[in-house]
Every structure is written in structure tokens, then in C-alpha cells.
Write a protein that holds these residues in place. Sequence first.
Motif, mmCIF file in Angstrom:
data_model
loop_
_atom_site.group_PDB
_atom_site.id
_atom_site.type_symbol
_atom_site.label_atom_id
_atom_site.label_comp_id
_atom_site.label_asym_id
_atom_site.label_seq_id
_atom_site.Cartn_x
_atom_site.Cartn_y
_atom_site.Cartn_z
ATOM 1 N N ASP A 57 0.859 -1.184 0.000
ATOM 2 C CA ASP A 57 0.000 0.000 0.000
ATOM 3 C C ASP A 57 0.897 1.236 0.000
ATOM 4 O O ASP A 57 1.507 1.572 1.019
ATOM 5 C CB ASP A 57 -0.899 0.017 1.226
ATOM 6 C CG ASP A 57 -1.774 1.254 1.296
ATOM 7 O OD1 ASP A 57 -1.889 1.985 0.287
ATOM 8 O OD2 ASP A 57 -2.346 1.508 2.374
ATOM 9 N N GLU A 59 0.123 4.297 0.043
ATOM 10 C CA GLU A 59 -0.477 5.428 0.752
ATOM 11 C C GLU A 59 -0.442 6.704 -0.087
ATOM 12 O O GLU A 59 0.081 7.729 0.317
ATOM 13 C CB GLU A 59 0.216 5.636 2.103
ATOM 14 C CG GLU A 59 0.157 4.444 3.018
ATOM 15 C CD GLU A 59 0.896 4.653 4.330
ATOM 16 O OE1 GLU A 59 1.245 5.812 4.647
ATOM 17 O OE2 GLU A 59 1.111 3.667 5.029
ATOM 18 N N TRP A 60 -1.014 6.613 -1.282
ATOM 19 C CA TRP A 60 -0.987 7.724 -2.246
ATOM 20 C C TRP A 60 -1.525 9.015 -1.655
ATOM 21 O O TRP A 60 -0.933 10.069 -1.849
ATOM 22 C CB TRP A 60 -1.792 7.380 -3.495
ATOM 23 C CG TRP A 60 -1.226 6.253 -4.290
ATOM 24 C CD1 TRP A 60 -1.772 5.010 -4.446
ATOM 25 C CD2 TRP A 60 -0.010 6.257 -5.036
ATOM 26 N NE1 TRP A 60 -0.958 4.241 -5.238
ATOM 27 C CE2 TRP A 60 0.131 4.982 -5.614
ATOM 28 C CE3 TRP A 60 0.990 7.201 -5.251
ATOM 29 C CZ2 TRP A 60 1.204 4.637 -6.415
ATOM 30 C CZ3 TRP A 60 2.060 6.846 -6.056
ATOM 31 C CH2 TRP A 60 2.158 5.586 -6.627
ATOM 32 N N ARG A 61 -2.670 8.939 -0.996
ATOM 33 C CA ARG A 61 -3.289 10.171 -0.480
ATOM 34 C C ARG A 61 -2.448 10.819 0.602
ATOM 35 O O ARG A 61 -2.368 12.038 0.678
ATOM 36 C CB ARG A 61 -4.687 9.866 0.053
ATOM 37 C CG ARG A 61 -5.643 9.561 -1.061
ATOM 38 C CD ARG A 61 -7.070 9.546 -0.577
ATOM 39 N NE ARG A 61 -7.934 9.383 -1.729
ATOM 40 C CZ ARG A 61 -8.902 8.511 -1.803
ATOM 41 N NH1 ARG A 61 -9.159 7.728 -0.773
ATOM 42 N NH2 ARG A 61 -9.633 8.418 -2.880
ATOM 43 N N ARG A 62 -1.817 10.041 1.414
ATOM 44 C CA ARG A 62 -1.021 10.582 2.522
ATOM 45 C C ARG A 62 0.309 11.154 2.037
ATOM 46 O O ARG A 62 0.788 12.153 2.559
ATOM 47 C CB ARG A 62 -0.785 9.480 3.538
ATOM 48 C CG ARG A 62 -0.028 9.931 4.743
ATOM 49 C CD ARG A 62 -0.003 8.834 5.803
ATOM 50 N NE ARG A 62 1.067 9.139 6.726
ATOM 51 C CZ ARG A 62 1.984 8.293 7.103
ATOM 52 N NH1 ARG A 62 1.964 7.063 6.654
ATOM 53 N NH2 ARG A 62 2.918 8.651 7.937
ATOM 54 N N ARG A 63 0.913 10.522 1.058
ATOM 55 C CA ARG A 63 2.268 10.893 0.643
ATOM 56 C C ARG A 63 2.350 11.454 -0.770
ATOM 57 O O ARG A 63 3.421 11.431 -1.375
ATOM 58 C CB ARG A 63 3.170 9.662 0.746
ATOM 59 C CG ARG A 63 3.238 9.130 2.134
ATOM 60 C CD ARG A 63 4.193 8.000 2.239
ATOM 61 N NE ARG A 63 4.318 7.610 3.630
ATOM 62 C CZ ARG A 63 4.885 6.522 4.025
ATOM 63 N NH1 ARG A 63 5.405 5.702 3.161
ATOM 64 N NH2 ARG A 63 4.961 6.251 5.303
ATOM 65 N N TRP A 64 1.292 11.982 -1.284
ATOM 66 C CA TRP A 64 1.285 12.407 -2.682
ATOM 67 C C TRP A 64 2.310 13.492 -2.981
ATOM 68 O O TRP A 64 2.881 13.519 -4.072
ATOM 69 C CB TRP A 64 -0.118 12.850 -3.123
ATOM 70 C CG TRP A 64 -0.585 14.151 -2.527
ATOM 71 C CD1 TRP A 64 -1.284 14.318 -1.380
ATOM 72 C CD2 TRP A 64 -0.379 15.447 -3.066
ATOM 73 N NE1 TRP A 64 -1.528 15.652 -1.166
ATOM 74 C CE2 TRP A 64 -0.988 16.373 -2.188
ATOM 75 C CE3 TRP A 64 0.254 15.954 -4.204
ATOM 76 C CZ2 TRP A 64 -0.975 17.741 -2.417
ATOM 77 C CZ3 TRP A 64 0.257 17.318 -4.429
ATOM 78 C CH2 TRP A 64 -0.350 18.194 -3.543
ATOM 79 N N ARG A 65 2.588 14.387 -2.041
ATOM 80 C CA ARG A 65 3.583 15.449 -2.284
ATOM 81 C C ARG A 65 4.981 14.868 -2.477
ATOM 82 O O ARG A 65 5.735 15.306 -3.338
ATOM 83 C CB ARG A 65 3.589 16.457 -1.132
ATOM 84 C CG ARG A 65 2.381 17.359 -1.117
ATOM 85 C CD ARG A 65 2.445 18.350 0.060
ATOM 86 N NE ARG A 65 1.273 19.176 0.115
ATOM 87 C CZ ARG A 65 0.163 18.869 0.791
ATOM 88 N NH1 ARG A 65 0.082 17.745 1.462
ATOM 89 N NH2 ARG A 65 -0.866 19.681 0.782
ATOM 90 N N TYR A 67 5.642 11.769 -3.494
ATOM 91 C CA TYR A 67 5.641 11.056 -4.770
ATOM 92 C C TYR A 67 5.733 12.024 -5.948
ATOM 93 O O TYR A 67 6.406 11.742 -6.939
ATOM 94 C CB TYR A 67 4.385 10.190 -4.911
ATOM 95 C CG TYR A 67 4.388 8.971 -4.011
ATOM 96 C CD1 TYR A 67 5.436 8.068 -4.043
ATOM 97 C CD2 TYR A 67 3.339 8.733 -3.137
ATOM 98 C CE1 TYR A 67 5.443 6.944 -3.225
ATOM 99 C CE2 TYR A 67 3.329 7.620 -2.315
ATOM 100 C CZ TYR A 67 4.379 6.728 -2.370
ATOM 101 O OH TYR A 67 4.381 5.626 -1.567
#
Length: 165
Positions: A57, A59-65, A67
Motif C-alpha cells: 500500500d 499510501e498515495w493520499r497521505r504521501r502524494w507530495r 511522490y
Amino acid sequence: MRAADAARLTALAAIWGASFLFIRIAAPAIGVVATADVRMLIAGAALGIYYAIIGFDPEWRRRWRHYLLIGILNSAAPFLLYAYSALELSVGLMAVINATSPLFGALLAALIAGERLSANGLTGLALGIVGVAILSAPQGSAHWLAVGAALGAAFCYGLTAAVLR
């Protein structure tokens, strides 16, 4: 090294090396931006499939910056720069210039993270720079722009390593 690790390393080397051939063929045919986009789509799909297989997982929403930053530094910018350089440079020269990524990584680690470079490290950096300069002998202004773009891509990879640290 286990046989499975050696096989993975060999496969990675083959994929990485083939990417320069792909860039050299695709960039003049479909353009610089489309070439970079296709590479990012292929890489993103492969990564998504791999994540699904191993159950990771991200965690796209949590770590999008994070990424986004790493995606720009490690994919978007270098892919665009290499695609541009492929309009003028050979596959071999692009691969040689890409080998400067660790040189930039070491230099940036010293500048950003305060890591010390030994005398051997400084000698290695100097020899690497001289070697690339010799191999990138002047062949006109378009050639130098392409070499500069490829060096910019390698710099992005070195910067990514420093940022991730």
C-alpha cells in the motif's frame, strides 16, 4: 549473491540498457514529450502491477507530495531531457553520460548532506568528468545542447538520491 538476485540484476540491466534504445528510436518518431509520457506510463503500470502482486500500500493520499517531487526529479525531468538528447546523441553516448549519475550523487551528498569526499573519491569524480568530456567531444552547438540535456538528466538522478536521503 544468490542466483535469483543475479537474474534480477541482469534483467534490470537489460531493461535499463534497452530504455536508451527505445528513447533513441521513439523520440524522433513520436516526439520528446510523447516519448517521456510513454516511458512514464509503462513504468507506472509496471509499478502498479508489482504493488498489487506483493500487496504493498503506497499510501498515495497521505504521501502524494513526496511522490510528486520524486516523480518529477526521477522520472518526468530526466525522461524529457533524455528524449531531447536522443534527437542528437547516440545510444552509447547517452548511456555513458547516464553513468555520471553516481558522480552527481556523490557531489550532491557532499554539498547537501555534508558527507566527506576522500582523496580517492575526489580523484574518481575528476576522472569521471574528464572521461565524459573526452567522449562528448564537440560536434556543433546542437550536440552540446543534447549533451547538456543528458547531463541534466543524470544530475536529476543524483539529486533524487540526495533528496531521498
